[in-house]
Design a protein around this motif. Sequence first.
Motif, mmCIF file in Angstrom:
data_model
loop_
_atom_site.group_PDB
_atom_site.id
_atom_site.type_symbol
_atom_site.label_atom_id
_atom_site.label_comp_id
_atom_site.label_asym_id
_atom_site.label_seq_id
_atom_site.Cartn_x
_atom_site.Cartn_y
_atom_site.Cartn_z
ATOM 1 N N THR A 26 -14.159 0.941 5.128
ATOM 2 C CA THR A 26 -13.305 1.380 4.664
ATOM 3 C C THR A 26 -13.815 1.664 2.985
ATOM 4 O OG1 THR A 26 -11.597 -0.174 5.602
ATOM 5 C CG2 THR A 26 -10.871 0.792 3.430
ATOM 6 N N TYR A 63 0.897 -1.041 -0.019
ATOM 7 C CA TYR A 63 -0.121 -0.013 -0.005
ATOM 8 C C TYR A 63 0.852 1.250 0.091
ATOM 9 C CZ TYR A 63 1.035 -0.286 4.987
ATOM 10 O OH TYR A 63 2.184 -0.413 6.275
ATOM 11 N N ILE A 103 -7.078 -3.063 3.905
ATOM 12 C CA ILE A 103 -6.191 -2.600 2.808
ATOM 13 C C ILE A 103 -6.302 -3.068 1.705
ATOM 14 C CG2 ILE A 103 -3.518 -2.478 2.332
ATOM 15 C CD1 ILE A 103 -2.931 -2.235 5.380
ATOM 16 N N VAL A 114 -2.176 5.276 3.198
ATOM 17 C CA VAL A 114 -2.358 4.771 4.598
ATOM 18 C C VAL A 114 -1.551 5.415 5.632
ATOM 19 C CG1 VAL A 114 -2.299 2.726 6.290
ATOM 20 C CG2 VAL A 114 -2.947 2.457 3.765
#
Length: 289
Positions: free
Chosen positions: A194, A2, A243, A252
């Motif tokens: 998310t 990420y 994620i 992130v």
Amino acid sequence: MYRTANEYYQAKYGCKVYKLSLDGGFTCPNRDGTISTGGCIFCSALGGGEFAERGTDIRQQLELAKKRVASKNKSGRYIAFFQSFTNTYAPNDRLRTLFYEAIAPEEIVGLNIATRPDCLPDSTIELLKELNGIKPVTVELGLQTSDDAVAVYINRGYKTEVYKDAVLRLKRAGLEVITHIIIGLPSDDAVMTTKYAVDSGTDGVKFHLLHILKNTRLAKEYENGKVKPLTLEEYAAKLKACISVLPQDIVVHRITGDGAKKDLIAPLWSADKKRTLNFLNLYLKCATD
């Protein structure tokens, strides 16, 4: 993997930057009786600003915060971060004074402001847009969950649609948004939250472990057996799932959150921050290799 905050800031500023956590002397409508007097059930007496400086003089707070990280920060560049409580919950005249004072030093390259989505009137967003014309401004919003039933349980004090509207108005003003999400809330689906944050237009996320601190309403829930803290392995698996639904351009900024050790009740493994981060980073790397 990420996109990490370090990678993002390196690209944005051309160097490593450190956040200087500040306390603007704010409170919260979820504490002063406007919405509630109890606050969110997980929130400490310091409003999430356990590691922020204290005092009435912002420049003095900046200097004290700089001394804490001086040995680590070779670039000498910083972001002023108003962290404690709700940092737009005040008249614009006061906000203007505090925020302009914070960005005045040359070594301050940006401004981060943590707040609630229901504390962003259009006039305040206009002020933030004005500041953003001088130095980059990022607004951090405490969503925590997109499930309104869970939001009622944690006493968040606003409906999820308020968050979506706030992101839309902030983005229209050219402001960057980071969304705070808690992993481990009872009956909650952090992956759903998310996805909701991404669909709403957030630029970045901060994932937090649900940890239980002394003198919070969550502590009573824990004592009564209504809350079961995640193991490190459980948290890692849920974090990975969150994620995995992020687009590559979403930053992130945090993969876990930790409270002050002296106030931590559970989970105790989170007190060992170095071990926790090493485990999570290795888990995420192995999961994507």
